[in-house]
Design a protein around this motif. Sequence first.
Motif, PDB file in Angstrom:
ATOM      1  N   GLN A  34      12.370 103.752  77.543  1.00 54.48           N
ATOM      2  CA  GLN A  34      11.728 102.469  77.685  1.00 54.48           C
ATOM      3  C   GLN A  34      11.003 102.139  76.389  1.00 54.48           C
TER       4      GLN A  34
ATOM      5  N   GLU B  95       6.412  98.502  77.884  1.00 58.30           N
ATOM      6  CA  GLU B  95       5.742  98.890  79.115  1.00 58.30           C
ATOM      7  C   GLU B  95       4.845  97.750  79.528  1.00 58.30           C
TER       8      GLU B  95
ATOM      9  N   GLN C 132       1.473  96.808  86.860  1.00 61.66           N
ATOM     10  CA  GLN C 132       2.760  96.943  87.528  1.00 61.66           C
ATOM     11  C   GLN C 132       2.914  95.898  88.608  1.00 61.66           C
TER      12      GLN C 132
ATOM     13  N   CYS D 221       2.353  93.548  77.682  1.00 59.84           N
ATOM     14  CA  CYS D 221       3.490  94.393  77.328  1.00 59.84           C
ATOM     15  C   CYS D 221       3.145  95.152  76.064  1.00 59.84           C
TER      16      CYS D 221
ATOM     17  N   GLY E 247      11.206  96.710  79.613  1.00 58.13           N
ATOM     18  CA  GLY E 247      10.189  97.491  80.269  1.00 58.13           C
ATOM     19  C   GLY E 247      10.433  97.553  81.764  1.00 58.13           C
ATOM     20  N   LYS E 248       9.458  98.097  82.505  1.00 64.19           N
ATOM     21  CA  LYS E 248       9.614  98.288  83.945  1.00 64.19           C
ATOM     22  C   LYS E 248       9.199  97.066  84.745  1.00 64.19           C
TER      23      LYS E 248
END
Lengths: 114, 114
Positions: free
Chosen positions: B2, B5, B9, B23, B105-106
């Motif tokens: 990744q 991030e 979340q 980010c 990213g997630k």
Amino acid sequence: SQTIHQWPATLVQPVGSPLSLECTVEGTSNPNLYWYRQAAGRGLQLLFYSVGIGQISSEVPQNLSASRPQDRQFILSSKKLLLSDSGFYLCAWSGSLYVDTEAFFGQGTRLTVV
Amino acid sequence: SQQGEEDPQALSIQEGENATMNCSYKTSINNLQWYRQNSGRGLVHLILIRSNEREKHSGRLRVTLDTSKKSSSLLITASRAADTASYFCATSVGSGAGSYQLTFGKGTKLSVIP
């Protein structure tokens, strides 16, 4: 205008069975092509990308493979699926000539390995 | 691996409030992009900011980029229930052979409560 087609939308396959997901792009030439996988509630993991016919780069070692038999066709395959292969698979393309290019995504394939 | 991030979340706000997502990334980039994903669908490009830009606007979206801190933020003003989605940042880096690779990213899952 450019469009991207990805199919099937949903797939349920038994463990050990083969897999073939297809992605085609219309309206552009020599695109960069990508396969991503998204696990439930997770980000996108880049699996493969291709800058041209027959040119495949693998980002993650696994039992999946990719091929690009034609300029605008990208195929994700497996000889024997594992339970861990379940996930949401996304195909995408981006322009290859310019650095400031966005990615265009297909609608995804929800794969469940049972 | 990744590159970007996102933080947080998950984010839950009332309609009309502003939503801010952050980010962070690790290596030098060509540009940074933000995407939106509705549940079970493909990603849609929102905005691109080049590495030599500091701020960019598009409608109710405002993106900032701080290359010294390797971070970016996405602000959605006057949020609406229809803004409920996951938001991803993606960084563009050179991958050799004159091509560029997007790494995601997630994501931040945004819920806007009517």
